[in-house]
Design an enzyme around this catalytic site. Structure first.
Site, mmCIF file in Angstrom:
data_model
loop_
_atom_site.group_PDB
_atom_site.id
_atom_site.type_symbol
_atom_site.label_atom_id
_atom_site.label_comp_id
_atom_site.label_asym_id
_atom_site.label_seq_id
_atom_site.Cartn_x
_atom_site.Cartn_y
_atom_site.Cartn_z
ATOM 1 N N LYS A 162 -31.832 106.545 55.304
ATOM 2 C CA LYS A 162 -30.928 106.837 56.408
ATOM 3 C C LYS A 162 -31.756 106.904 57.693
ATOM 4 O O LYS A 162 -32.866 107.469 57.687
ATOM 5 C CB LYS A 162 -30.228 108.173 56.142
ATOM 6 N N SER B 158 -21.699 111.119 57.156
ATOM 7 C CA SER B 158 -22.419 110.272 58.059
ATOM 8 C C SER B 158 -23.396 109.305 57.384
ATOM 9 O O SER B 158 -23.840 108.350 58.030
ATOM 10 C CB SER B 158 -23.205 111.143 59.050
ATOM 11 N N SER C 10 -22.131 115.021 54.227
ATOM 12 C CA SER C 10 -22.529 113.647 54.553
ATOM 13 C C SER C 10 -23.270 112.870 53.478
ATOM 14 O O SER C 10 -23.554 111.682 53.680
ATOM 15 C CB SER C 10 -23.369 113.636 55.819
HETATM 16 N N1 GLN Z 1 -18.599 115.172 58.741
HETATM 17 C C1 GLN Z 1 -19.273 116.395 59.075
HETATM 18 C C2 GLN Z 1 -19.561 116.423 60.556
HETATM 19 O O1 GLN Z 1 -19.144 115.551 61.220
HETATM 20 C C3 GLN Z 1 -20.537 116.525 58.272
HETATM 21 C C4 GLN Z 1 -21.626 115.688 58.779
HETATM 22 C C5 GLN Z 1 -22.892 115.816 57.986
HETATM 23 O O2 GLN Z 1 -22.909 116.340 56.877
HETATM 24 N N2 GLN Z 1 -23.972 115.374 58.589
HETATM 25 O O3 GLN Z 1 -20.188 117.304 61.049
#
Ligand code: GLN
Length: 452
Positions: A52, A127, A151
């Site tokens: 990532k 994400s 995420s």
């Molecule tokens: N979807 C969640 C957010 O937008 C979690 C994101 C994540 O785990 N990095 O914060």
């Protein structure tokens, strides 16, 4: 083989931001040379991996899918990156993500969305959606992700993969570009539970470079993935997760997974975690608060983009112009929410209250784990949704993490494992298995039983 696969499909999937076209074979040969020189390498030596783009890599750009870091080449490796290099893994490249890991669909990338290999019109989750799509499309056998609110688990669920959020502090944040430091957790994405466990074991363990790293042995996750039995295990179904707002096909596969576990000898009971309903609102105060502080470092002086540096603007103006152009709308929304929640006069009402809720959620887990060994729920309320459907509706987007956020707030281990396809759309459904802090191995044991 993987480079060929990337060339063949990534024009459609768009999982990668950077592919190390010229370096991959040299990396692989260097691993061969180490082996030939007698070095004893682990089980992942020579295996390709996609990272990532939130992990720093000293030989490849790192952007967090943000214009503000476009073209930045870090001077150092993240601990996750360097440990996997030491293990002999070959880095294929860097994967797309929501900008600074804020989002659930990978649509918040400054470089365009990634597509779900099961249906290119659908989101791959987020994400870590570039990582999930890369593994699901067979462009990479394994990938790293980070999980701040879901995420890793949510992208894994909607692309039919195994995704694991280790216990907070069990995997190092050093060189992981910070979003919300008290929640950010690196973890593996893989096509099987055993693959995920092998990767987990390879990068985990104490790191003196991370002040919140836990100085304890890594839980025996590979052994647990191989063991795969649930005989006598007490499994709690979280009463608060399911019902209204959940896709019927998701609930049907979830119920079948629970029945399967029961047929394999587990004892299933319903458990109430009354404060889990407040996890989402608490998270959307805590995560933006931490993000507003962490992202202050992108000041136009230290990294990447610099706008308006033409002799006519003050340093403050250059900073404002750069941040206005360099950050996308969701990142700006979070910075403003967080700055507001932390401001004097509002701190106690918002941030302070959210921290109290966080404690209550951790207590719900403690009470539940006195009765059961693991908790289970659907990973996400729905399967992958169409690209564009929730892009302009932050509240709808935030709901994707309803079931995953409690484990981030409490810091415990949680995994998502595929449990079939929903009848409505024939898209993958994930089962979430949550275990106490440092009982990461238990999530693998249950996930491996479901997988078989
Ligand atoms: N979807 C969640 C957010 O937008 C979690 C994101 C994540 O785990 N990095 O914060």
């Amino acid at each position: 083989e993987h480079l060929g696969r990337i060339r063949a499909v990534d024009g459609d999937v768009k999982a990668f931001l950077h592919v190390d076209e010229d370096g991959v074979l040299a990396q692989a040969r260097a691993v061969d040379a180490r082996r030939a020189a007698g070095e004893r390498l682990g089980p992942l030596a020579g295996v390709p991996i996609a990272h990532k783009d939130v992990f720093t890599t000293k030989d490849m750009p790192t952007t967090c899918s943000s214009k503000i870091l476009q073209g930045w080449q870090p001077p150092y490796d993240a601990t996750v990156t360097s440990r996997l290099r030491e293990a002999g893994m070959v880095i294929l490249g860097k994967t797309n993500m929501d900008e600074f890991a804020m989002g659930s669909s990978t649509e918040n990338s400054a470089f365009g969305p990634t597509h779900n290999p099961w249906d290119l019109a659908k989101i791959p989750g987020g994400s870590s959606g570039g990582s999930s799509a890369a593994v699901a499309a067979y462009e990479a056998p394994l990938a790293t992700g980070t999980d701040t609110g879901g995420s890793i688990r949510q992208p894994a669920a909607v692309t039919g993969l195994v995704g694991m959020k280790p216990t907070y502090g069990g995997s190092s944040r050093y060189g992981l570009i910070a979003f919300a430091s008290s929640l950010d957790t690196p973890g593996p994405l893989a096509r099987t539970v055993l693959d995920a466990a092998l990767l987990h074991e390879a990068f985990s363990g104490h790191d003196p470079m991370d002040a919140t790293s836990i100085d304890r042995p890594v839980p025996p996750v590979v052994e647990a993935a191989r063991r795969a039995d649930v005989e006598g295990l007490r499994i709690g179904v979280v009463k608060e997760f399911g019902g209204e707002g959940y896709q019927p096909g998701v609930l049907a596969r979830f119920r079948e997974a629970v029945e399967l576990l029961e047929s394999l000898g587990a004892k299933v009971v319903e458990v109430s975690c009354p404060h889990f309903t407040y996890a989402l609102p608490a998270y959307y105060l805590i995560a933006p608060s931490e993000c507003s502080s962490n992202l202050a470092r992108f000041d136009a002086m230290r990294y990447g983009l610099r706008v308006g540096d033409d002799g006519t603007h003050s340093a403050e103006e250059v900073m404002a112009l750069t941040r206005a152009e360099g950050f996308g709308p969701e990142v700006k929304r979070r910075i403003m929410l967080g700055t507001y929640a932390l401001s004097s006069g509002y701190y106690d009402a918002y941030y302070g209250k959210a921290q109290q809720v966080r404690t209550l959620i951790a207590r719900d887990f403690d009470a539940a784990f006195e009765q059961v060994d693991v908790l289970v729920s659907p990973t996400t309320p729905t399967t992958a949704f169409p690209i564009g459907e929730r892009a302009d509706d932050p509240m709808a987007m935030y709901l994707a993490d309803l079931c995953t956020i409690p484990s981030n707030l409490a810091g415990n281990a949680a995994i998502s494992v595929p449990c079939g396809l929903a009848d409505e759309d024939r898209l993958p459904v994930g089962l979430q298995v949550m275990a106490p802090v440092l009982a990461d191995d238990r999530t693998y044991r249950v996930a491996a039983a479901v997988e078989r």
